[in-house]
Design a protein around this motif. Structure first.
Motif, short mmCIF file in Angstrom:
data_model
loop_
_atom_site.label_atom_id
_atom_site.label_comp_id
_atom_site.label_asym_id
_atom_site.label_seq_id
_atom_site.Cartn_x
_atom_site.Cartn_y
_atom_site.Cartn_z
N LEU A 294 0.83 -1.21 0.00
CA LEU A 294 0.00 0.00 0.00
C LEU A 294 0.86 1.25 0.00
O LEU A 294 0.54 2.24 -0.66
N ASN A 295 1.96 1.20 0.72
CA ASN A 295 2.84 2.36 0.82
C ASN A 295 3.66 2.63 -0.44
O ASN A 295 4.34 3.64 -0.52
N THR A 296 3.58 1.76 -1.44
CA THR A 296 4.28 2.02 -2.70
C THR A 296 3.48 2.93 -3.62
O THR A 296 3.94 3.27 -4.71
N HIS A 297 2.30 3.33 -3.19
CA HIS A 297 1.44 4.19 -3.99
C HIS A 297 1.47 5.60 -3.40
O HIS A 297 0.69 5.93 -2.50
N PRO A 298 2.38 6.45 -3.89
CA PRO A 298 2.58 7.78 -3.28
C PRO A 298 1.37 8.71 -3.40
O PRO A 298 1.25 9.66 -2.63
N GLU A 299 0.45 8.41 -4.30
CA GLU A 299 -0.73 9.26 -4.46
C GLU A 299 -1.79 8.99 -3.39
O GLU A 299 -2.78 9.70 -3.30
N LEU A 300 -1.56 7.96 -2.57
CA LEU A 300 -2.45 7.64 -1.46
C LEU A 300 -1.80 8.05 -0.15
O LEU A 300 -0.58 8.00 -0.02
N GLN A 301 -2.63 8.40 0.82
CA GLN A 301 -2.13 8.62 2.17
C GLN A 301 -2.45 7.34 2.95
O GLN A 301 -3.62 6.92 3.01
N VAL A 302 -1.42 6.71 3.51
CA VAL A 302 -1.58 5.46 4.24
C VAL A 302 -1.06 5.66 5.65
O VAL A 302 0.07 6.10 5.85
N ARG A 303 -1.90 5.36 6.63
CA ARG A 303 -1.53 5.46 8.04
C ARG A 303 -1.81 4.12 8.70
O ARG A 303 -2.90 3.59 8.58
N THR A 304 -0.81 3.62 9.41
CA THR A 304 -0.94 2.33 10.06
C THR A 304 -0.78 2.48 11.56
O THR A 304 0.08 3.24 12.02
N ASN A 305 -1.62 1.78 12.30
CA ASN A 305 -1.45 1.71 13.75
C ASN A 305 -1.53 0.24 14.15
O ASN A 305 -1.53 -0.64 13.29
N THR A 306 -1.58 -0.04 15.43
CA THR A 306 -1.55 -1.43 15.89
C THR A 306 -2.83 -2.21 15.59
O THR A 306 -2.84 -3.44 15.68
N MET A 307 -3.90 -1.52 15.24
CA MET A 307 -5.18 -2.18 15.02
C MET A 307 -5.59 -2.28 13.55
O MET A 307 -6.30 -3.20 13.17
N SER A 308 -5.17 -1.30 12.73
CA SER A 308 -5.63 -1.28 11.35
C SER A 308 -4.75 -0.35 10.52
O SER A 308 -3.87 0.31 11.04
N THR A 309 -5.06 -0.32 9.24
CA THR A 309 -4.42 0.62 8.32
C THR A 309 -5.52 1.47 7.71
O THR A 309 -6.59 0.97 7.36
N GLN A 310 -5.25 2.75 7.61
CA GLN A 310 -6.20 3.68 7.01
C GLN A 310 -5.63 4.18 5.70
O GLN A 310 -4.44 4.50 5.62
N ASP B 159 -9.04 0.73 -6.88
CA ASP B 159 -8.16 -0.01 -7.79
C ASP B 159 -6.95 -0.59 -7.05
O ASP B 159 -6.57 -1.74 -7.28
N VAL B 160 -6.35 0.20 -6.17
CA VAL B 160 -5.19 -0.26 -5.42
C VAL B 160 -5.58 -1.39 -4.47
O VAL B 160 -4.89 -2.42 -4.40
N LEU B 161 -6.68 -1.24 -3.75
CA LEU B 161 -7.10 -2.30 -2.84
C LEU B 161 -7.40 -3.60 -3.60
O LEU B 161 -7.00 -4.68 -3.16
N LYS B 162 -8.06 -3.47 -4.72
CA LYS B 162 -8.36 -4.65 -5.55
C LYS B 162 -7.07 -5.37 -5.95
O LYS B 162 -6.95 -6.59 -5.79
N LYS B 163 -6.11 -4.61 -6.42
CA LYS B 163 -4.84 -5.17 -6.88
C LYS B 163 -4.05 -5.79 -5.72
O LYS B 163 -3.56 -6.92 -5.82
N GLU B 164 -3.92 -5.06 -4.62
CA GLU B 164 -3.08 -5.51 -3.52
C GLU B 164 -3.72 -6.65 -2.73
O GLU B 164 -3.01 -7.54 -2.24
N MET B 165 -5.04 -6.67 -2.61
CA MET B 165 -5.69 -7.80 -1.95
C MET B 165 -5.50 -9.07 -2.77
O MET B 165 -5.18 -10.13 -2.22
N ARG B 166 -5.67 -8.97 -4.07
CA ARG B 166 -5.48 -10.14 -4.93
C ARG B 166 -4.05 -10.66 -4.83
O ARG B 166 -3.82 -11.87 -4.70
N LEU B 167 -3.08 -9.75 -4.87
CA LEU B 167 -1.67 -10.14 -4.74
C LEU B 167 -1.42 -10.86 -3.41
O LEU B 167 -0.71 -11.86 -3.36
N SER B 168 -2.03 -10.36 -2.35
CA SER B 168 -1.87 -10.99 -1.04
C SER B 168 -2.44 -12.41 -1.03
O SER B 168 -1.82 -13.34 -0.50
N TYR B 169 -3.63 -12.57 -1.62
CA TYR B 169 -4.22 -13.91 -1.70
C TYR B 169 -3.31 -14.86 -2.50
O TYR B 169 -3.09 -16.00 -2.12
#
Length: 88
Positions: A27-43, A53-63
């Motif tokens: 997720l952090n490789t996409h500089p056009e997005l703001q990504v914040r991570t804490n101990t419970m979740s990522t925003q 589009d990014v979530l679709k791509k990265e979730m599939r890659l994870s699976y």
């Protein structure tokens, strides 16, 4: 249109940390997005189409790379990214 997403990943395997870290790192490789991570979740904050589009791509890659996982997401329209103060 802007979109704000809170996402948590729960890999269904004993060694779960590498899969979660890989997803966050991707997720952090996409500089056009703001990504914040804490101990419970990522925003993730950004343009609606791009975020989806990014979530679709990265979730599939994870699976494909790590196997079964549960993704728990909350979506809300608008940019709800935290306001920074004192130059942070």
């Amino acid at each position: 249109m802007k979109l704000s997403v809170e996402i948590s990943m729960y890999p269904l395997k004993d060694e779960f940390i590498p899969a979660i870290q890989h997803f966050i790192d991707r997720l952090n490789t996409h500089p056009e997005l703001q990504v914040r991570t804490n101990t419970m979740s990522t925003q993730v904050f950004g343009d609606y189409e791009l975020v989806m589009d990014v979530l679709k791509k990265e979730m599939r890659l994870s699976y494909e790379q790590f196997g079964r996982a549960i993704f728990v997401c909350k979506f809300i329209d608008g940019d709800l990214s935290p306001v920074t103060t004192n130059g942070e």
